[in-house]
Write a protein that holds these residues in place. Sequence first.
Motif, PDB file in Angstrom:
ATOM      1  N   GLY A  43       0.775  -1.225   0.000  1.00  0.00           N
ATOM      2  CA  GLY A  43       0.000   0.000   0.000  1.00  0.00           C
ATOM      3  C   GLY A  43       0.810   1.280   0.000  1.00  0.00           C
ATOM      4  O   GLY A  43       0.251   2.368   0.022  1.00  0.00           O
ATOM      5  N   VAL A  44       2.131   1.147  -0.022  1.00  0.00           N
ATOM      6  CA  VAL A  44       3.006   2.312  -0.054  1.00  0.00           C
ATOM      7  C   VAL A  44       3.806   2.278  -1.349  1.00  0.00           C
ATOM      8  O   VAL A  44       4.333   1.234  -1.737  1.00  0.00           O
ATOM      9  N   THR A  45       3.894   3.427  -2.015  1.00  0.00           N
ATOM     10  CA  THR A  45       4.706   3.550  -3.220  1.00  0.00           C
ATOM     11  C   THR A  45       5.958   4.337  -2.890  1.00  0.00           C
ATOM     12  O   THR A  45       5.894   5.368  -2.215  1.00  0.00           O
ATOM     13  N   ILE A  46       7.085   3.826  -3.354  1.00  0.00           N
ATOM     14  CA  ILE A  46       8.365   4.515  -3.218  1.00  0.00           C
ATOM     15  C   ILE A  46       8.902   4.756  -4.619  1.00  0.00           C
ATOM     16  O   ILE A  46       8.977   3.829  -5.427  1.00  0.00           O
ATOM     17  N   LEU A  47       9.230   6.005  -4.911  1.00  0.00           N
ATOM     18  CA  LEU A  47       9.887   6.344  -6.178  1.00  0.00           C
ATOM     19  C   LEU A  47      11.347   6.637  -5.883  1.00  0.00           C
ATOM     20  O   LEU A  47      11.660   7.507  -5.070  1.00  0.00           O
ATOM     21  N   LEU A  48      12.229   5.895  -6.531  1.00  0.00           N
ATOM     22  CA  LEU A  48      13.664   6.112  -6.417  1.00  0.00           C
ATOM     23  C   LEU A  48      14.105   6.784  -7.713  1.00  0.00           C
ATOM     24  O   LEU A  48      14.149   6.130  -8.763  1.00  0.00           O
ATOM     25  N   ILE A  49      14.391   8.062  -7.660  1.00  0.00           N
ATOM     26  CA  ILE A  49      14.740   8.821  -8.855  1.00  0.00           C
ATOM     27  C   ILE A  49      16.251   8.890  -8.969  1.00  0.00           C
ATOM     28  O   ILE A  49      16.937   9.385  -8.065  1.00  0.00           O
ATOM     29  N   SER A  50      16.755   8.358 -10.071  1.00  0.00           N
ATOM     30  CA  SER A  50      18.192   8.347 -10.320  1.00  0.00           C
ATOM     31  C   SER A  50      18.738   9.757 -10.407  1.00  0.00           C
ATOM     32  O   SER A  50      17.986  10.717 -10.591  1.00  0.00           O
ATOM     33  N   GLU A 143      23.638  17.559 -10.315  1.00  0.00           N
ATOM     34  CA  GLU A 143      22.832  16.350 -10.509  1.00  0.00           C
ATOM     35  C   GLU A 143      22.142  16.076  -9.182  1.00  0.00           C
ATOM     36  O   GLU A 143      22.750  16.235  -8.122  1.00  0.00           O
ATOM     37  N   ILE A 144      20.876  15.677  -9.238  1.00  0.00           N
ATOM     38  CA  ILE A 144      20.107  15.457  -8.006  1.00  0.00           C
ATOM     39  C   ILE A 144      19.381  14.109  -8.081  1.00  0.00           C
ATOM     40  O   ILE A 144      18.766  13.791  -9.094  1.00  0.00           O
ATOM     41  N   GLU A 145      19.458  13.355  -6.989  1.00  0.00           N
ATOM     42  CA  GLU A 145      18.657  12.141  -6.802  1.00  0.00           C
ATOM     43  C   GLU A 145      17.525  12.490  -5.842  1.00  0.00           C
ATOM     44  O   GLU A 145      17.677  13.379  -5.005  1.00  0.00           O
ATOM     45  N   ALA A 146      16.418  11.763  -5.935  1.00  0.00           N
ATOM     46  CA  ALA A 146      15.309  12.012  -5.018  1.00  0.00           C
ATOM     47  C   ALA A 146      14.610  10.699  -4.672  1.00  0.00           C
ATOM     48  O   ALA A 146      14.594   9.764  -5.468  1.00  0.00           O
ATOM     49  N   ILE A 147      14.032  10.683  -3.492  1.00  0.00           N
ATOM     50  CA  ILE A 147      13.190   9.574  -3.048  1.00  0.00           C
ATOM     51  C   ILE A 147      11.849  10.170  -2.643  1.00  0.00           C
ATOM     52  O   ILE A 147      11.796  11.100  -1.843  1.00  0.00           O
ATOM     53  N   ALA A 148      10.778   9.619  -3.215  1.00  0.00           N
ATOM     54  CA  ALA A 148       9.422  10.050  -2.869  1.00  0.00           C
ATOM     55  C   ALA A 148       8.667   8.844  -2.321  1.00  0.00           C
ATOM     56  O   ALA A 148       8.866   7.712  -2.779  1.00  0.00           O
ATOM     57  N   ILE A 149       7.797   9.099  -1.356  1.00  0.00           N
ATOM     58  CA  ILE A 149       6.987   8.040  -0.740  1.00  0.00           C
ATOM     59  C   ILE A 149       5.561   8.550  -0.616  1.00  0.00           C
ATOM     60  O   ILE A 149       5.336   9.673  -0.165  1.00  0.00           O
ATOM     61  N   PHE A 150       4.603   7.711  -1.032  1.00  0.00           N
ATOM     62  CA  PHE A 150       3.197   8.094  -0.886  1.00  0.00           C
ATOM     63  C   PHE A 150       2.317   6.860  -0.835  1.00  0.00           C
ATOM     64  O   PHE A 150       2.750   5.750  -1.156  1.00  0.00           O
ATOM     65  N   ASP A 151       1.071   7.046  -0.436  1.00  0.00           N
ATOM     66  CA  ASP A 151       0.071   5.993  -0.335  1.00  0.00           C
ATOM     67  C   ASP A 151      -0.289   5.523  -1.743  1.00  0.00           C
ATOM     68  O   ASP A 151      -0.732   6.320  -2.572  1.00  0.00           O
ATOM     69  N   SER A 152      -0.094   4.251  -2.027  1.00  0.00           N
ATOM     70  CA  SER A 152      -0.372   3.722  -3.368  1.00  0.00           C
ATOM     71  C   SER A 152      -1.801   3.909  -3.800  1.00  0.00           C
ATOM     72  O   SER A 152      -2.078   4.091  -4.984  1.00  0.00           O
ATOM     73  N   ASP A 153      -2.742   3.880  -2.866  1.00  0.00           N
ATOM     74  CA  ASP A 153      -4.155   4.010  -3.209  1.00  0.00           C
ATOM     75  C   ASP A 153      -4.492   5.417  -3.707  1.00  0.00           C
ATOM     76  O   ASP A 153      -5.499   5.610  -4.373  1.00  0.00           O
ATOM     77  N   ARG A 154      -3.661   6.370  -3.389  1.00  0.00           N
ATOM     78  CA  ARG A 154      -3.942   7.761  -3.760  1.00  0.00           C
ATOM     79  C   ARG A 154      -4.095   7.930  -5.273  1.00  0.00           C
ATOM     80  O   ARG A 154      -4.906   8.688  -5.729  1.00  0.00           O
ATOM     81  N   ASN A 155      -3.299   7.203  -6.017  1.00  0.00           N
ATOM     82  CA  ASN A 155      -3.388   7.325  -7.475  1.00  0.00           C
ATOM     83  C   ASN A 155      -3.442   5.951  -8.117  1.00  0.00           C
ATOM     84  O   ASN A 155      -2.717   5.678  -9.061  1.00  0.00           O
TER      85      ASN A 155
END
Length: 161
Positions: A43-50, A143-155
């Motif tokens: 139920g949690v989404t993690i985006l690992l942005i290179s 250059e920037i890396e990012a990590i985002a976390i959100f509720d998978s059900d949201r979208n």
Amino acid sequence: MEAEKSRRSISKKAVSAPHTLNEAYDYPKPSSFSRALRLDIKGVTILLISGTASVDEYGKTVHVGDFCAQCRRTYQNITGLLEAEGATWKDVVRTTCYLRDIERDYEAFNEIRTQFFSEQGLNPLPASTGIQAILCRPDLLVEIEAIAIFDSDRNAGNNGQ
């Protein structure tokens, strides 16, 4: 063997934003990385942005020699990757920022980052680390890396599955 059978795999999906930046077509094929990776875990989404830089949709470095413009384009590119998965900067929990010359450029970087995060309405701000590094192209300054976390059900309609 038994432990391996009971292990469940995590849903993984490559993320792209081809209207914003290329898929590293200038790198030897096959490309050795995804621009971002989406993980869906209970139920949690993690985006690992290179590591993302001032690169256009054709793979060319843009704003050569202009640190401030490269920095803004880098934030634009990360924004495109976030939007591709229904996320925003409000979902970003961590950034790692690589500057070619941290002594020369950190003050300008921090001003641009502060303005950008303010425009995004971020509170709290993401955790962050700034590092001086030699980047993969000599004409890249940030250059920037990012990590985002959100509720998978949201979208749920935009999870690419």
